[in-house]
Design a protein around this motif. Structure first.
Motif, mmCIF file in Angstrom:
data_model
loop_
_atom_site.group_PDB
_atom_site.id
_atom_site.type_symbol
_atom_site.label_atom_id
_atom_site.label_comp_id
_atom_site.label_asym_id
_atom_site.label_seq_id
_atom_site.Cartn_x
_atom_site.Cartn_y
_atom_site.Cartn_z
ATOM 1 N N ARG A 186 -18.351 43.162 -3.644
ATOM 2 C CA ARG A 186 -18.216 44.515 -3.391
ATOM 3 C C ARG A 186 -17.231 45.278 -2.205
ATOM 4 N N TYR A 187 -16.806 44.122 -1.403
ATOM 5 C CA TYR A 187 -16.050 44.517 -0.174
ATOM 6 C C TYR A 187 -14.710 44.007 -0.273
ATOM 7 N N THR A 188 -13.827 44.650 0.536
ATOM 8 C CA THR A 188 -12.443 44.055 0.812
ATOM 9 C C THR A 188 -12.465 42.723 1.533
ATOM 10 N N LEU A 189 -11.805 41.615 1.227
ATOM 11 C CA LEU A 189 -11.840 40.579 2.091
ATOM 12 C C LEU A 189 -10.190 40.329 2.763
ATOM 13 N N LEU A 190 -10.392 40.217 4.086
ATOM 14 C CA LEU A 190 -9.302 40.220 4.691
ATOM 15 C C LEU A 190 -8.883 38.791 5.158
ATOM 16 N N ASP A 209 -17.126 32.170 -8.814
ATOM 17 C CA ASP A 209 -16.633 33.070 -9.770
ATOM 18 C C ASP A 209 -16.235 34.251 -8.845
ATOM 19 N N VAL A 210 -15.951 34.232 -7.606
ATOM 20 C CA VAL A 210 -15.685 35.479 -6.727
ATOM 21 C C VAL A 210 -14.103 35.437 -6.639
ATOM 22 N N ASN A 211 -13.386 36.329 -6.831
ATOM 23 C CA ASN A 211 -12.043 36.477 -6.728
ATOM 24 C C ASN A 211 -11.307 36.571 -5.437
ATOM 25 N N THR A 212 -10.821 35.531 -4.777
ATOM 26 C CA THR A 212 -10.500 35.525 -3.470
ATOM 27 C C THR A 212 -8.749 35.668 -3.360
ATOM 28 N N ASP A 213 -8.388 36.197 -4.405
ATOM 29 C CA ASP A 213 -6.909 36.565 -4.192
ATOM 30 C C ASP A 213 -6.390 38.201 -3.953
ATOM 31 N N THR A 214 -7.383 38.928 -3.825
ATOM 32 C CA THR A 214 -7.255 40.207 -3.561
ATOM 33 C C THR A 214 -7.511 40.493 -2.001
ATOM 34 N N GLY A 215 -6.996 41.524 -1.627
ATOM 35 C CA GLY A 215 -7.317 41.911 -0.188
ATOM 36 C C GLY A 215 -5.799 41.825 0.708
ATOM 37 N N PRO A 216 -5.806 42.611 1.603
ATOM 38 C CA PRO A 216 -4.742 42.492 2.551
ATOM 39 C C PRO A 216 -4.471 41.149 3.232
ATOM 40 N N VAL A 217 -3.268 40.811 3.657
ATOM 41 C CA VAL A 217 -2.945 39.649 4.319
ATOM 42 C C VAL A 217 -2.241 39.957 5.639
ATOM 43 N N PHE A 218 -2.710 39.112 6.766
ATOM 44 C CA PHE A 218 -2.144 39.604 8.229
ATOM 45 C C PHE A 218 -1.629 38.141 8.725
ATOM 46 N N VAL A 219 -0.464 38.386 9.360
ATOM 47 C CA VAL A 219 0.166 37.286 9.992
ATOM 48 C C VAL A 219 -0.497 36.334 10.759
ATOM 49 N N ASP A 220 -1.493 36.915 11.602
ATOM 50 C CA ASP A 220 -2.700 35.726 12.237
ATOM 51 C C ASP A 220 -3.896 36.421 12.388
ATOM 52 N N ASN A 222 -5.265 37.586 14.701
ATOM 53 C CA ASN A 222 -5.412 38.837 15.663
ATOM 54 C C ASN A 222 -5.538 40.324 14.754
ATOM 55 N N GLY A 223 -4.722 40.406 13.711
ATOM 56 C CA GLY A 223 -4.755 41.034 13.043
ATOM 57 C C GLY A 223 -5.839 41.426 11.932
ATOM 58 N N VAL A 224 -6.451 40.299 11.458
ATOM 59 C CA VAL A 224 -7.594 40.298 10.623
ATOM 60 C C VAL A 224 -8.645 40.827 11.464
ATOM 61 N N ILE A 225 -9.152 40.402 12.559
ATOM 62 C CA ILE A 225 -10.153 40.722 13.497
ATOM 63 C C ILE A 225 -9.825 42.207 13.799
ATOM 64 N N GLU A 226 -8.615 42.863 14.110
ATOM 65 C CA GLU A 226 -8.425 44.265 14.272
ATOM 66 C C GLU A 226 -8.996 45.061 13.090
ATOM 67 N N ALA A 227 -8.586 44.619 11.798
ATOM 68 C CA ALA A 227 -8.873 45.348 10.809
ATOM 69 C C ALA A 227 -10.266 45.246 10.540
ATOM 70 N N ALA A 228 -11.066 44.187 10.753
ATOM 71 C CA ALA A 228 -12.604 44.034 10.506
ATOM 72 C C ALA A 228 -13.268 45.137 11.329
ATOM 73 N N ILE A 229 -12.516 44.968 12.686
ATOM 74 C CA ILE A 229 -13.157 45.850 13.764
ATOM 75 C C ILE A 229 -13.085 47.567 13.153
ATOM 76 N N ALA A 230 -11.824 47.712 12.641
ATOM 77 C CA ALA A 230 -11.630 49.163 12.289
ATOM 78 C C ALA A 230 -12.440 49.337 10.839
ATOM 79 N N GLY A 231 -13.050 48.431 10.350
ATOM 80 C CA GLY A 231 -14.068 48.843 9.436
ATOM 81 C C GLY A 231 -13.361 48.721 8.004
#
Length: 319
Positions: A186-190, A209-220, A222-231
């Motif tokens: 139900r959630y966006t995967l980073l 059976d979970v699609n892991t090919d969707t969601g934004p991709v970050f270069v490292d 740090n970007g993933v964690i910042e996006a998670a903090i931002a909800g």
């Protein structure tokens, strides 16, 4: 294995680099005739012609060009090792290459303890996602994310804790909750640039059976964690990289289901790097610090596990 005379190799490398017997002679403080004789000795030994010689110019043969490329790294390594040996006790700088994510989330928070113990020593951090050539780029240490197999290099494991899902507490709606891995759909995967970790995590839990090919991709990370903090979604990271955020409540681990990963963060270096006393101190400090943090993470994980068991038992007793 028969090695050619070092003097002959030096004359060949210098003449090939300058494309001049005279310039090579000046560099090596010998006569042009001596340079020519040493190169002839190398050609006779290998039975391969290395240069085309004319009165006006010097030109490498195909074999000569290939041989030059093959031996140059050895000369660079000798020069760098010698320089490091000569600088022993004089140098006050350590250079480290790592990703910006590792620098921000792990290295920089720990660095004050090294600086306090080694006043006046500068730790120069070069952040990049590419694999650097330590010798040619003048770098003492690299921190690499991989399986630890780096031929010709020394490597020591720094961070090898579990991958766990993390997100902002604001992301999980109270009425929906998140009680099982299947709820992740139900959630966006980073993702970081590798985009493989979520697939590994779900497979480790027996979910296919979970699609892991969707969601934004970050270069490292740090970007993933910042996006998670931002909800913006749920990230999958190593617990060592988000310890402070978890302890402060800025991030939560909604499922408490970490998994082990076949890759880890390693300290990688040429053995000659630790000819310098300050580099040895840095190597010893970072490996000791990493071991202490890993031990603390294990203890914290056990405390949380016992707490969850206690809470579950408490609920069962109330039923």
């Amino acid at each position: 294995m028969k090695l050619p005379p070092l003097q002959a190799l030096m004359c060949f490398e210098s003449a090939a680099r300058h494309m001049s017997m005279k310039a090579a002679a000046e560099e090596l403080c010998v006569t042009p005739s001596a340079v020519s004789q040493q190169i002839a000795k190398l050609e006779n030994m290998t039975n391969i012609r290395l240069f085309f010689r004319t009165p006006r110019r010097l030109e490498l043969t195909t074999e000569g060009r290939i041989y030059l490329r093959a031996i140059r790294p050895a000369f660079s390594q000798i020069a760098e090792a010698t320089q490091r040996l000569m600088n022993e006790g004089k140098r006050n700088k350590v250079t480290v290459s790592c990703t910006s994510g590792f620098a921000i989330q792990w290295l920089l928070p720990q660095l004050p303890s090294f600086e306090k113990a080694n006043p006046g020593v500068e730790v120069q951090i070069s952040t990049t996602n590419r694999r650097v050539d330590l010798l040619s780029e003048g770098i003492d240490f690299a921190i690499r994310h991989g399986a630890g197999n780096y031929p010709g290099m020394e490597s020591e494991c720094l961070v090898n804790d579990g991958l766990l899902p993390i997100c902002s507490p604001r992301l999980i709606a109270p009425e929906e909750g998140l009680s099982s891995p299947n709820d992740m759909a139900r959630y966006t995967l980073l993702h970081d640039e590798h985009r493989l970790d979520w697939g590994v995590w779900f497979r480790a839990l027996g979910i296919a059976d979970v699609n892991t090919d969707t969601g934004p991709v970050f270069v490292d990370s740090n970007g993933v964690i910042e996006a998670a903090i931002a909800g913006k979604g749920i990230a999958l990271v190593r617990s060592a990289l988000v310890r402070e955020e978890l302890e402060s409540g800025m991030l939560i681990n909604p499922l408490e289901m970490p998994i082990s990963s076949p890759i880890a963060y390693y300290l990688v270096y040429e053995e000659s790097a630790i000819l310098q006393r300050i580099s040895r101190r840095f190597r010893d400090w970072i490996t000791t610090t990493a071991a202490a943090r890993n031990e603390h993470s294990d203890m914290l994980g056990n405390v949380r596990l016992h707490h969850r068991i206690h809470q579950r038992q408490k609920k069962m007793d109330q039923c």
